[in-house]
Design a protein around this motif. Structure first.
Motif, short mmCIF file in Angstrom:
data_model
loop_
_atom_site.label_atom_id
_atom_site.label_comp_id
_atom_site.label_asym_id
_atom_site.label_seq_id
_atom_site.Cartn_x
_atom_site.Cartn_y
_atom_site.Cartn_z
N PRO A 322 0.81 -1.23 0.00
CA PRO A 322 0.00 0.00 0.00
C PRO A 322 0.84 1.28 0.00
O PRO A 322 0.48 2.27 -0.65
N ASN A 323 1.98 1.26 0.72
CA ASN A 323 2.87 2.43 0.70
C ASN A 323 3.50 2.60 -0.68
O ASN A 323 3.69 3.73 -1.15
N VAL A 324 3.83 1.47 -1.33
CA VAL A 324 4.37 1.54 -2.68
C VAL A 324 3.34 2.17 -3.61
O VAL A 324 3.66 3.05 -4.43
N TRP A 325 2.09 1.75 -3.46
CA TRP A 325 1.03 2.25 -4.34
C TRP A 325 0.81 3.75 -4.15
O TRP A 325 0.75 4.52 -5.11
N SER A 326 0.70 4.18 -2.89
CA SER A 326 0.42 5.60 -2.64
C SER A 326 1.58 6.47 -3.12
O SER A 326 1.37 7.57 -3.65
N GLY A 342 -8.85 8.85 -0.29
CA GLY A 342 -9.83 8.50 -1.32
C GLY A 342 -9.24 8.50 -2.71
O GLY A 342 -9.69 7.76 -3.59
N ILE A 343 -8.20 9.33 -2.94
CA ILE A 343 -7.57 9.37 -4.26
C ILE A 343 -6.82 8.07 -4.53
O ILE A 343 -6.89 7.51 -5.64
N ILE A 345 -7.46 5.17 -3.22
CA ILE A 345 -8.46 4.12 -3.39
C ILE A 345 -9.11 4.23 -4.77
O ILE A 345 -9.30 3.23 -5.47
N GLY A 346 -9.45 5.46 -5.17
CA GLY A 346 -10.08 5.65 -6.47
C GLY A 346 -9.17 5.23 -7.62
O GLY A 346 -9.61 4.59 -8.57
N PHE A 347 -7.88 5.57 -7.51
CA PHE A 347 -6.93 5.19 -8.56
C PHE A 347 -6.76 3.68 -8.60
O PHE A 347 -6.59 3.09 -9.68
N LEU A 348 -6.80 3.04 -7.43
CA LEU A 348 -6.70 1.59 -7.39
C LEU A 348 -7.93 0.94 -8.02
O LEU A 348 -7.81 -0.02 -8.81
N LEU A 349 -9.11 1.45 -7.70
CA LEU A 349 -10.33 0.90 -8.30
C LEU A 349 -10.33 1.10 -9.81
O LEU A 349 -10.76 0.22 -10.56
N MET A 449 -6.27 13.79 -15.65
CA MET A 449 -4.96 13.65 -15.03
C MET A 449 -4.24 14.99 -14.95
O MET A 449 -3.53 15.25 -13.96
N PHE A 450 -4.41 15.84 -15.95
CA PHE A 450 -3.81 17.17 -15.88
C PHE A 450 -4.40 17.95 -14.70
O PHE A 450 -3.68 18.60 -13.94
#
Length: 765
Positions: A322-326, A342-343, A345-349, A449-450
């Motif tokens: 999870p730290n790698v992902w964030s 939430g960002i 989590i949203g990017f993971l979803l 993304m911008f």
């Protein structure tokens, strides 16, 4: 002479022209954003940037490779030199500049806590006016190398586009859409705008991925093999972490040779890759063997960074993902500046949704031809599978690295697979919509993304490092409480504010202080806030330079005012209920337990710095079970819920222990005294012993009582040594100290006498 171009060709040329324009726009926006991130991010606040910059500075000064000494300080001197050589070439015209280790002033109050994103002190170093534009000296050198990094990472953006064009030559929307997740990924922009050898190995790895993807389509050719050899050598000259790419090259070439039955070409290509790789990376590997005893220098790195230990368990490494992902998405500094959860989590979803889309895409590709997959589809599938393998290889490499390194749980190490990840992500998303909508989806992805990148820059990164504005006397709010405490003849506490009147253990208490500079000082003084709880026990403290770590007192001019709001954590073990006394002051940090600097009030008398009190309430409503549950009402202000009285039989000189269980019915404006009287022997009412004090020995006056929260208040009465035998009566009540007025009492019949509560009797023998 007239020549006509078929409509189809004209349309293709127009589409190609539009694609080039959009690619150019994305590339320019990437460069602009990366430059903005670089400008906002202060010097040395990126991971290990001070060590990377020190490597460049060493090359400029010494004109030789540095050596990472065993037992020496943390550094990047073990790393391959190619990135730093490029940096020294770019900055050589500047001449001699100040060394980074000399220029940097570390912030002793650096707040690395990732769960406290708004507590200030996110800066690991103290920054001053010398770092502002126009840049000079070492700051200019640093920003020039940062510009080099931005230019190098533009190659990563280009490589992503080239990979997409190789796999989907007739689908420009896919490659343009994938660019959004590279060019505008906030963490990529943050690292791209920093001094780090990642910014060379990442584009080299991206180009190597492009050549491998081409090899899947074209087969093994000498130009591709030579290109792979050059890139392998350059990657190892950039960072030894690129060793993870070598198995990818070997496996890809072997599978392509097996598919094409081209074993001779494989042998020739292997010689080319190995030969060029050793030609380019061999010198640094030989240097490492001679200096460190092994070719990579990684063992010396482990010794310097105190990581020369046996690998940890795999499960513990997986828990770090999870730290790698964030930190792959957006977690700045050394990980202490996150964006809202939430960002992540949203990017993971979104990524999981894209992964399902990839499965859908594979199924469709398999169904394109009734007799099986035709050649073009087969090649595309193998190319996409190669991208999947690239991502998986780097994930496995990170897990392995985490097992041996305390700093490896960092998403920037996955950027070597970023082009592959971005293309897979957008391909998976596009699988859910018709092909005619892919262009619109690419536009949405780039705009989103911008916007994300701009938002994180403005609302996460910039505030973390921004200094509060300096105020003047007329700008202090009239609602702030006036203060006038002069400390060390240098700064004056001119106002303060305690916006919360109650706090609980484990929470943070905001304390706002307005500091005014009285005289210039070369010293950088530190502010402190102490919270003193029951019996003057220290239950909370914080210390920082002014401006929450961003304004050294040495840069203040007379009359400048700094507004600081400190979030002071209250110890979870703090005894409740109690009044917290809030003390503020200044000290000169020296790494030890420095005393506060002397302070005087407006009359010139010594000041202890206590600016006010705050109520410390229990985390939960307490519950008590008194042995005597007799209830008394005290004029609607408070209720006595019951009491404990022991012993019932005593001797002269013994202590009598009494516990009163109070509960406020409403907030009281006054502080009443509790009185405990021992009268007797019955039938006389001579007062033979008494206690008068505020509840909890003054730690919890009645004006602080919280309605609905029971309170246990204990007392001890010492029986006189010459006390006559007999039966004595214990009475209690509340009274006002200023005039002796007693709070009226109502209670059980026969248990109230002259506004006192008759609690019980003690037999003295």
């Amino acid at each position: 002479m007239n020549s006509s171009i078929p409509d189809g060709q004209a349309q293709l040329r127009q589409e190609a022209g539009r694609e080039k324009v959009w690619f150019a726009v994305i590339l320019v926006l990437y460069a602009a954003l990366a430059l903005a991130y670089s400008t906002v991010n202060p010097p040395f606040e990126s991971p290990d940037e001070i060590h990377h910059d020190a490597y460049v500075d060493f090359l400029l000064r010494e004109h030789r490779l540095p050596v990472a000494e065993q037992g020496g300080p943390e550094s990047e001197f073990h790393s391959p030199p190619l990135y730093y050589l490029l940096g020294s070439l770019v900055t050589a015209p500047l001449g001699s500049t100040r060394a980074p280790y000399e220029a940097a002033q570390r912030n002793p109050f650096w707040n690395f806590r990732t769960d406290q994103p708004r507590l200030g002190n996110k800066n690991q170093f103290i920054h001053g006016p010398a770092e502002t534009f126009p840049y000079r000296d070492w700051v200019l050198r640093l920003h020039l190398v940062r510009l080099l990094s931005i230019a190098l990472e533009a190659v990563t953006v280009l490589a992503t586009y080239l990979i997409g064009r190789e796999i989907f030559p007739d689908q420009p929307a896919i490659r343009l859409g994938a660019l959004a997740f590279v060019a505008f990924l906030p963490q990529f922009l943050f690292i791209a705008g920093s001094v780090s050898n990642d910014n060379l190995v990442v584009p080299v790895a991206a180009l190597l991925t492009w050549l491998l993807v081409r090899m899947v389509r074209l087969g093994i050719t000498l130009p591709l093999a030579l290109g792979c050899g050059i890139l392998v050598g350059l990657s190892l000259e950039s960072d030894m972490i690129a060793l993870a790419m070598v198995p990818l090259v070997v496996v890809t070439m072997t599978l392509v040779a097996w598919r094409d039955r081209a074993w001779a070409r494989l042998a020739l290509a292997a010689c080319a890759v190995i030969g060029l790789g050793l030609l380019l990376a061999g010198p640094i590997m030989m240097h490492n063997v001679l200096v460190y005893g092994e070719p990579t220098g990684l063992r010396r790195m482990a010794q310097i960074w105190d990581e020369d230990k046996a690998p940890g368990p795999v499960l513990a490494a997986l828990r770090e993902l999870p730290n790698v992902w964030s930190s792959f998405v957006a977690r700045f500094g050394y990980g202490q500046i996150p964006v809202p959860d939430g960002i992540y989590i949203g990017f993971l979803l979104l990524s999981l949704f894209a992964a399902l889309g990839l499965v859908l895409w594979f199924i469709r590709e398999r169904r394109k031809s009734p007799s099986g997959v035709h050649r073009h589809s087969a090649v595309t599938i193998w190319q996409i599978l190669l991208l999947v393998v690239v991502v998986l290889v780097w994930i496995l490499a990170i897990v392995g690295y985490i097992r041996v390194s305390k700093t490896a749980a960092n998403g920037r190490f996955l950027f070597m697979a970023l082009p592959a990840f971005a293309l897979l992500l957008f391909l998976g998303l596009s699988a859910w919509v018709p092909r005619r909508w892919h262009g619109a989806l690419a536009g949405i992805a780039n705009v989103a993304m911008f916007t994300f990148a701009v938002g994180t820059l403005l609302f996460s990164l910039r505030p973390a490092y921004a200094s509060p504005p300096l105020l003047k006397a007329g700008q202090v709010p009239a609602t702030a409480r006036h203060g006038d405490v002069l400390i060390d003849g240098t700064l004056r506490l001119v106002a303060y504010d305690l916006p919360q009147e109650a706090v609980r253990p484990g929470e943070q208490l905001p304390v706002t202080v307005y500091w005014q500079s009285i005289a210039a000082t070369p010293r950088d003084l530190s502010a402190f806030v102490h919270l003193w709880g029951r019996d003057m026990t220290l239950v909370g403290l914080t210390g920082t330079y002014l401006g929450l770590g961003s304004i050294p007192t040495s840069v203040l001019k007379p009359e400048d005012i700094v507004k600081d709001t400190y979030q002071v954590p209250v110890e979870i073990s703090a005894t409740t209920p109690s009044l917290l006394q809030v003390q503020v002051g200044l000290f000169e940090y020296g790494g030890g337990n420095e005393p506060p600097l002397p302070a005087v009030d407006s009359a010139g008398k010594p000041s202890n710095g206590i600016i006010g009190t705050v109520r410390l309430l229990p985390q939960q409503r307490p519950s008590f079970a008194p042995s005597h549950a007799d209830r008394f009402d005290l004029a609607g202000k408070a209720t006595l819920l019951g009491y404990d009285l022991a012993p019932a039989l005593a001797s002269p000189g013994d202590p009598i222990n009494l516990a009163l269980y109070w509960q406020a019915q409403s907030r009281m404006a006054e502080d009443y005294q509790v009185f405990i009287h021992l009268l007797g022997p019955i039938p006389t009412e001579e007062r033979v012993a008494q206690v008068d004090r505020q509840p909890l020995a003054g730690n919890w006056p009645t004006s602080a009582w919280e309605p609905g929260y029971p309170l246990q208040d204990t007392y001890s009465l010492s029986l006189p040594a010459d006390l006559r035998p007999g039966t004595y009566e214990v009475r209690a009540g509340l009274y006002r100290l200023s005039d002796g007025w007693r709070v009226p009492v109502q209670g059980p019949e026969g248990r109230v006498k002259e506004s006192t509560m008759v609690l019980g009797r003690v037999e003295v023998r």
